[in-house]
Design an enzyme around this catalytic site. Structure first.
Site, PDB file in Angstrom:
ATOM      1  N   ASP A  71       0.840  -1.194   0.000  1.00 52.08           N
ATOM      2  CA  ASP A  71       0.000   0.000   0.000  1.00 52.08           C
ATOM      3  C   ASP A  71       0.875   1.244   0.000  1.00 52.08           C
ATOM      4  OD1 ASP A  71      -2.390   1.355  -0.086  1.00 52.08           O
ATOM      5  OD2 ASP A  71      -2.677   1.356   2.079  1.00 52.08           O
ATOM      6  N   HIS A  92      -3.919  14.040   0.890  1.00 53.36           N
ATOM      7  CA  HIS A  92      -4.156  13.153   2.037  1.00 53.36           C
ATOM      8  C   HIS A  92      -2.988  13.214   3.022  1.00 53.36           C
ATOM      9  CE1 HIS A  92      -5.327   9.658   4.390  1.00 53.36           C
ATOM     10  NE2 HIS A  92      -4.165   9.090   4.127  1.00 53.36           N
ATOM     11  N   GLU A 138     -10.733   3.867   3.572  1.00 51.75           N
ATOM     12  CA  GLU A 138      -9.815   4.661   2.763  1.00 51.75           C
ATOM     13  C   GLU A 138     -10.143   4.401   1.307  1.00 51.75           C
ATOM     14  OE1 GLU A 138      -5.726   3.949   3.962  1.00 51.75           O
ATOM     15  OE2 GLU A 138      -5.894   5.478   5.540  1.00 51.75           O
ATOM     16  N   GLU A 197      -9.305   4.104  -2.258  1.00 50.86           N
ATOM     17  CA  GLU A 197      -8.080   3.886  -3.022  1.00 50.86           C
ATOM     18  C   GLU A 197      -8.408   3.159  -4.321  1.00 50.86           C
ATOM     19  OE1 GLU A 197      -4.697   2.241  -1.012  1.00 50.86           O
ATOM     20  OE2 GLU A 197      -5.252   3.062   0.949  1.00 50.86           O
ATOM     21  N   ASP A 207      -9.225   0.397   1.853  1.00 55.76           N
ATOM     22  CA  ASP A 207      -8.238   0.000   2.860  1.00 55.76           C
ATOM     23  C   ASP A 207      -8.807   0.354   4.241  1.00 55.76           C
ATOM     24  OD1 ASP A 207      -5.900  -0.730   4.153  1.00 55.76           O
ATOM     25  OD2 ASP A 207      -4.930   1.206   3.806  1.00 55.76           O
ATOM     26  N   ARG A 247      -8.476   3.579  13.245  1.00 50.78           N
ATOM     27  CA  ARG A 247      -7.638   4.749  13.557  1.00 50.78           C
ATOM     28  C   ARG A 247      -7.106   4.746  14.981  1.00 50.78           C
ATOM     29  NH1 ARG A 247      -6.230   5.842   8.618  1.00 50.78           N
ATOM     30  NH2 ARG A 247      -7.958   6.513   7.280  1.00 50.78           N
ATOM     31  N   GLN A 253      -4.356   2.247  15.204  1.00 56.64           N
ATOM     32  CA  GLN A 253      -3.244   2.783  14.412  1.00 56.64           C
ATOM     33  C   GLN A 253      -2.454   3.828  15.194  1.00 56.64           C
ATOM     34  OE1 GLN A 253      -4.638   4.306  10.655  1.00 56.64           O
ATOM     35  NE2 GLN A 253      -2.630   4.959   9.950  1.00 56.64           N
ATOM     36  N   LYS A 274      -4.624  -2.217   9.967  1.00 54.34           N
ATOM     37  CA  LYS A 274      -4.901  -2.351   8.535  1.00 54.34           C
ATOM     38  C   LYS A 274      -5.064  -3.803   8.099  1.00 54.34           C
ATOM     39  CE  LYS A 274      -3.779   2.056   7.432  1.00 54.34           C
ATOM     40  NZ  LYS A 274      -4.551   2.969   6.577  1.00 54.34           N
ATOM     41  N   THR A 286      -9.084  -5.770   3.600  1.00 56.39           N
ATOM     42  CA  THR A 286      -8.941  -4.821   2.501  1.00 56.39           C
ATOM     43  C   THR A 286      -9.885  -5.319   1.415  1.00 56.39           C
ATOM     44  OG1 THR A 286      -6.601  -4.516   3.031  1.00 56.39           O
ATOM     45  CG2 THR A 286      -7.321  -3.790   0.851  1.00 56.39           C
ATOM     46  N   GLU A 292     -10.295  12.458   7.588  1.00 55.97           N
ATOM     47  CA  GLU A 292     -10.180  13.810   7.032  1.00 55.97           C
ATOM     48  C   GLU A 292     -11.546  14.497   6.954  1.00 55.97           C
ATOM     49  OE1 GLU A 292      -7.940  11.657   3.843  1.00 55.97           O
ATOM     50  OE2 GLU A 292      -7.193  13.675   3.471  1.00 55.97           O
TER      51      GLU A 292
HETATM   52 CA    CA Z   1      -4.053   3.036   2.803  1.00 54.08          CA
END
Ligand code: CA
Length: 425
Positions: free
Chosen positions: A132, A139, A205, A207, A239, A243, A246, A259, A263, A370
């Site tokens: 990844d 971002h 996420e 992606e 993804d 948080r 993380q 993570k 996915t 975000e």
């Molecule tokens: Ca990612």
């Protein structure tokens, strides 16, 4: 091929993701045949390549007909670019409005075409490795400003290196697979030691991912100018990210359990051949990258992207974000050149995530982190609820398409519904 039409009417609708210009590959099964095999999405149908091959209608140089009956795309992809080109040309020919072979043979059509609505889609490729990246400047800037220092949001290496990490291939799942909320360690600000808990800040996420088509050997870096020839196609990728896990675990080696629990990728692999008309210039890069990361010409792609959230008991999905893949600072070619410059090899089916794709505006951000600024400003939903992070029962839906003149090259949906965590012991 821009003006081509299919005899299959549903393929010619203006907003159809799967016109004759697209022809993405996937792995499907259905009640008529429970064996997973290769199909191509066309309109609202799936063209069964195993049937075409067995009927002698899909003769590809170097390909045994059985390659289309395999439960992953790896065998077909491994045949190389000449086979991809030949298969695409022949499938387009058979589906073209002017070709009678399938159009006028009702018995053959009945065996070779089946409804997407009735199909079960499977993971399209066996994925030996998943990487990844972190290649959206918007971002990376937002996350750096939020979690570190607004005045030095981008770390000094960010504009020199397509930053990435080795992800977890074993938990890549196909669209529609439920996602279990993870448990793990969370460090609360008012306690000295972490607690063990279900994730309280579950995020998506937005992606894309690309699939390696031509492998590279250990010790043989892929040149940036040549890197796109190693890519078979692209998928949408969510993804999922915990948080709070993380935030506690990522120093000093980066995300781990935050993570690895899931996915999600879309089931149809859109080929680079289908994306070719949508090539655009990538954003200007300053400073000029080191020479091994330079390529001339256009290496970004104009892919519109959307994220929707649909609560379990709600009839309505709310659009959370609308952005575009073309904003990415580092190209897929640069990512691949950097990935292999150390001598690291790649395999057919390897999956490379773009990194969260955020645009420059408030409504183009690619994560809830975000969009809600780490939960501080919850988002209103269409049904009156609000969201800081994902709640149990929420379904996340990613969509993507390239807009042509009167047609779309689309990716279909990439969805996942979040289920409650296993009760902590
Ligand atoms: Ca990612």
């Amino acid at each position: 091929m821009g003006t081509a039409q299919s005899w299959l009417e549903s393929a010619n609708a203006a907003h159809c993701d799967f016109p004759i210009q697209n022809l993405p590959y996937g792995i499907f099964s259905n009640a008529a045949n429970p064996s997973p095999r290769i199909g191509v999405a066309i309109g609202d149908q799936i063209l069964d390549l195993s049937v075409l091959a067995a009927s002698g209608l899909l003769k590809i140089p170097g390909a045994e007909p059985a390659v289309f009956s395999q439960p992953t795309l790896n065998g077909f992809i491994g045949l190389g670019e000449q086979a991809w080109t030949a298969a695409r040309a022949r499938i387009a020919e058979l589906l073209d409005s002017g070709c009678a072979t399938l159009r006028d043979d009702a018995a053959l059509r009945a065996r070779a075409l089946s409804s997407q609505a009735d199909a079960t889609m499977h993971l399209p490729v066996h994925i030996p490795g998943y990487t990844d990246f972190y290649s959206s400047k918007e971002h990376a800037t937002n996350v750096g400003a939020m979690l570190r220092d607004p005045n030095n949001a981008l770390l000094p290496n960010w504009k020199e290196i397509p930053i990435g990490y080795n992800g977890r291939a074993s938990s890549v799942v196909v669209s529609g697979t439920p996602v279990l909320r993870p448990n793990g360690q969370i460090k609360l600000p008012d306690q000295e030691r972490p607690i063990f808990s279900a994730c309280r800040k579950l995020d998506f996420e937005l992606e894309t991912g690309f699939i390696i088509g031509q492998p590279s050997k250990l010790g043989s870096p892929i040149a940036c100018e040549n890197a796109e020839s190693h890519i078979f196609g692209m998928v949408l990728l969510n993804d999922w990210s915990a948080r709070d896990l993380q935030a506690w675990e990522y120093v000093p080696l980066g995300p781990f359990n935050a993570k690895t629990f899931a996915t999600t990728i879309s089931p149809w692999v859109v080929t680079m051949a289908a994306l070719e008309p949508f090539r655009v210039q990538q954003p200007a890069q300053s400073p000029e990258p080191l020479s091994y990361l330079r390529h001339a010409g256009k290496h970004a792609f104009d892919i519109q992207l959307e994220v929707y959230l649909k609560p379990e008991k709600s009839a309505e999905a709310t659009r959370l974000s609308h952005t575009n893949f073309r904003y990415m600072y580092w190209s897929m070619a640069q990512q691949l050149a950097h990935h292999t410059v150390s001598g690291c090899n790649t395999n057919v089916g390897d999956l490379m995530g773009s990194g969260t794709i955020s645009g420059p505006t408030r409504d183009s951000l690619g994560s809830l982190l975000e969009l809600t600024w780490n939960g501080k400003t919850p988002l209103p939903l269409a049904d009156g609820q609000t969201r800081s992070f994902i709640e149990d029962g929420d379904e996340l839906i990613l969509k993507g398409w390239c807009q042509g003149d009167g047609y779309r090259v689309g990716f279909g949906n990439c969805t996942g519904k979040v289920l409650p965590a296993i009760a902590a012991a």
